[in-house]
Write a protein that holds these residues in place. Sequence first.
Motif, PDB file in Angstrom:
ATOM      1  N   ASP A  82     -32.911  -3.177 -10.337  1.00 40.15           N
ATOM      2  CA  ASP A  82     -31.987  -4.524 -10.201  1.00 40.15           C
ATOM      3  C   ASP A  82     -30.850  -4.485  -9.199  1.00 40.15           C
ATOM      4  N   LYS A  83     -30.320  -3.234  -9.163  1.00 41.80           N
ATOM      5  CA  LYS A  83     -29.091  -3.331  -8.150  1.00 41.80           C
ATOM      6  C   LYS A  83     -29.698  -3.385  -6.621  1.00 41.80           C
ATOM      7  N   ASN A  84     -30.598  -2.723  -6.441  1.00 38.19           N
ATOM      8  CA  ASN A  84     -31.121  -2.745  -5.091  1.00 38.19           C
ATOM      9  C   ASN A  84     -31.831  -4.238  -4.796  1.00 38.19           C
ATOM     10  N   ARG A  85     -32.225  -4.795  -5.755  1.00 33.46           N
ATOM     11  CA  ARG A  85     -32.760  -6.338  -5.641  1.00 33.46           C
ATOM     12  C   ARG A  85     -31.399  -7.093  -5.296  1.00 33.46           C
ATOM     13  N   LYS A  86     -30.593  -7.023  -5.995  1.00 33.37           N
ATOM     14  CA  LYS A  86     -29.080  -7.793  -5.745  1.00 33.37           C
ATOM     15  C   LYS A  86     -28.635  -7.639  -4.340  1.00 33.37           C
ATOM     16  N   GLU A  87     -28.644  -6.520  -4.119  1.00 34.31           N
ATOM     17  CA  GLU A  87     -28.326  -6.066  -2.697  1.00 34.31           C
ATOM     18  C   GLU A  87     -29.113  -6.470  -1.491  1.00 34.31           C
ATOM     19  N   GLN A  88     -30.280  -6.744  -1.768  1.00 36.15           N
ATOM     20  CA  GLN A  88     -31.226  -7.265  -0.599  1.00 36.15           C
ATOM     21  C   GLN A  88     -31.093  -8.638  -0.777  1.00 36.15           C
ATOM     22  N   ALA A  89     -30.831  -9.417  -1.797  1.00 35.39           N
ATOM     23  CA  ALA A  89     -30.752 -10.538  -1.838  1.00 35.39           C
ATOM     24  C   ALA A  89     -29.537 -11.240  -0.917  1.00 35.39           C
ATOM     25  N   ILE A  90     -28.561 -10.452  -1.167  1.00 29.31           N
ATOM     26  CA  ILE A  90     -27.209 -10.745  -0.381  1.00 29.31           C
ATOM     27  C   ILE A  90     -27.765 -10.717   1.201  1.00 29.31           C
ATOM     28  N   HIS A  91     -28.161  -9.209   1.315  1.00 25.43           N
ATOM     29  CA  HIS A  91     -28.497  -9.135   2.627  1.00 25.43           C
ATOM     30  C   HIS A  91     -29.555 -10.147   3.313  1.00 25.43           C
ATOM     31  N   TRP A  92     -30.408 -10.932   2.476  1.00 22.43           N
ATOM     32  CA  TRP A  92     -31.165 -12.053   3.009  1.00 22.43           C
ATOM     33  C   TRP A  92     -30.647 -13.167   3.328  1.00 22.43           C
ATOM     34  N   MET A  93     -29.479 -13.514   2.331  1.00 23.88           N
ATOM     35  CA  MET A  93     -28.674 -14.416   2.678  1.00 23.88           C
ATOM     36  C   MET A  93     -28.189 -14.632   3.931  1.00 23.88           C
ATOM     37  N   HIS A  94     -27.570 -13.406   4.486  1.00 27.43           N
ATOM     38  CA  HIS A  94     -26.854 -13.272   5.717  1.00 27.43           C
ATOM     39  C   HIS A  94     -28.113 -13.345   6.878  1.00 27.43           C
ATOM     40  N   GLN A  95     -29.130 -12.605   6.433  1.00 33.61           N
ATOM     41  CA  GLN A  95     -30.241 -12.761   7.578  1.00 33.61           C
ATOM     42  C   GLN A  95     -30.660 -14.287   7.791  1.00 33.61           C
ATOM     43  N   THR A  96     -30.699 -15.089   6.710  1.00 35.35           N
ATOM     44  CA  THR A  96     -31.299 -16.324   6.784  1.00 35.35           C
ATOM     45  C   THR A  96     -30.161 -17.202   7.581  1.00 35.35           C
ATOM     46  N   ILE A  97     -28.955 -16.832   7.329  1.00 36.60           N
ATOM     47  CA  ILE A  97     -27.760 -17.617   8.073  1.00 36.60           C
ATOM     48  C   ILE A  97     -27.825 -17.369   9.521  1.00 36.60           C
ATOM     49  N   HIS A  98     -28.218 -15.902   9.960  1.00 28.51           N
ATOM     50  CA  HIS A  98     -28.305 -15.804  11.367  1.00 28.51           C
ATOM     51  C   HIS A  98     -29.520 -16.588  11.859  1.00 28.51           C
ATOM     52  N   HIS A  99     -30.528 -16.590  11.086  1.00 26.22           N
ATOM     53  CA  HIS A  99     -31.771 -17.078  11.799  1.00 26.22           C
ATOM     54  C   HIS A  99     -31.636 -18.535  11.951  1.00 26.22           C
TER      55      HIS A  99
END
Lengths: 331, 331
Positions: free
Chosen positions: A271-288
């Motif tokens: 679960d912890k990994n999934r949460k960190e990934q979600a934050i990461h993807w938020m930023h990736q989406t923003i950059h995109h």
Amino acid sequence: MSLKRRNRLSLEEYKSGVLSGDRVGLSRAITLVESTLDSDNELAAKLIDEVYQYTGNSFRVGITGVPGVGKSTFIESFGQHVIDSGKKLAVLTIDPSSQKTGGSILGDKTRMEKLSRSHQAFIRPSPSGDALGGVAHKTRETMLLCEAAGYDFIFIETVGVGQSETAVKNMVDFFLLLMLAGAGDELQGIKKGIMEMADAIAINKADGENINNAQKAKKEYQNALHLFPANENGWIPKVKTCSSLNDEGLQSILELLNKFNLEQKESGFFDKNRKEQAIHWMHQTIHHFLKQNFYKSPEILKKLSNFEEEVRNGNKHSVQAARTLLNHYFK
Amino acid sequence: MSLKRRNRLSLEEYKSGVLSGDRVGLSRAITLVESTLDSDNELAAKLIDEVYQYTGNSFRVGITGVPGVGKSTFIESFGQHVIDSGKKLAVLTIDPSSQKTGGSILGDKTRMEKLSRSHQAFIRPSPSGDALGGVAHKTRETMLLCEAAGYDFIFIETVGVGQSETAVKNMVDFFLLLMLAGAGDELQGIKKGIMEMADAIAINKADGENINNAQKAKKEYQNALHLFPANENGWIPKVKTCSSLNDEGLQSILELLNKFNLEQKESGFFDKNRKEQAIHWMHQTIHHFLKQNFYKSPEILKKLSNFEEEVRNGNKHSVQAARTLLNHYFK
């Protein structure tokens, strides 16, 4: 890649198509997600919102290895074990090579024929993406659609030469690296960074005269993996040998995956990994989207090629040109 | 890294400090470029504009290799050959590790002591950079300042584990990869992508009992390099052996660099490469500032951590959060 002209469905139709578990409905939704049209993107975003509550329940597995390591054959045979265990499997393949050369390492040849005939399996190549780096973005949304369609395992296959692996690592639960024995390590082309990402290494083609080499390589890789710092989640990467051809060692790899899944869920690190990934993807989406908004703005579309020409001719320097374009954009 | 409080100079003072060739003046200008303050960034941009006409005349060399390959000792000895040939040398070191771990592979130990005492040499570590990926951006501007200050050779040193090499490849004329013989190839950690970038491989520590291994490795790497597609510029990557300790093979590497420089300038590919790099840097700069503008905007500074929390708690999904933030930003 997708049909140039198609009848676009309504949001409700896309949604029910995905949730029904029907492969045609899922395919259509993925085509929508892959579209580069703004109107499609808007609808795709709504679709993801609508089905989001049904996502997240699969076990996400990244599978990589250089060309020649036998990824397709491995996934064909290994996927059969997943299906035989009563699970539904979706396989998404990312082929970054087509971006660079116009050609494709994976090519158009029919791959995973047997697997693709099973109703428990769904196989989909990901588009090569555009200059804005949307590949990972679209692959992740495709993964979510597959989850909403009820797939229990998602395999994301990459070519293992470094372009997509980091992005994939950031969207999967388990990262499997395929290697060969006796191919001359310096030619295997796997960077240390990728080995460090691996939760397991499978030495493929451990059959015939290769068996001894594979056993030797197994020890070497086990030693090599010990050189890396321990993972926060307590998991020690494992090395396995297998033969996709003779169907050997594959069940043991599936058991390893299931063990990882269970242990990591119990310890809370899944679960912890999934949460960190979600934050990461938020930023990736923003950059995109920041890039997309810039390069698609009328002002920039009008001026960009002139500025590129000015930079090419040495009339403007790179940063100067960039700043001027940015000023036009932000004005 | 830089002095927290310093007297900022005027644009004219920075400019004359750089153009005078004085190392203190150059250092101050680099500190300005490295600053994260908006007001400093503006002044730095003006400074680059002012000195830009004096840049571009150096031979830019990227040098990489994993920790332990002996990069510092190599640059110390090799740099002496550059200086002895009557040229001025600037060495910029990028250490991405400090970004991830807080620590640094390069550490604070005094490096290249002998070289740093020469008035013909200038050595400068690049800052670890921020989350916005400004490292490459600032390294490139530092390189331009060094050129304006009259340095004929610029070495840009990286750690060779894959984070910075692509960025560096895109700003240099020549890319040199340091390798070791007999260290166990699977542990050298150099990804194929980096080997493909190399214009030359130098097998370092070819001394004592290592000589035979180095000769053997030389043949292996030569064979390996033949597997890669030919470069457009007609240059076939070379493999050399050297001993930084015994000062052997270094002059031959310098001759190779000079040969490359001459040949590529005559064929026009030197200039062609520089032009393509300029276009690339324009886009990189745009991406950098798009992100910076977003993350530094008051609206986003106020909301970002809340949104991260929402995503972490599963109340919002990544793309939803990203879109909402982008809507606030573009409003």
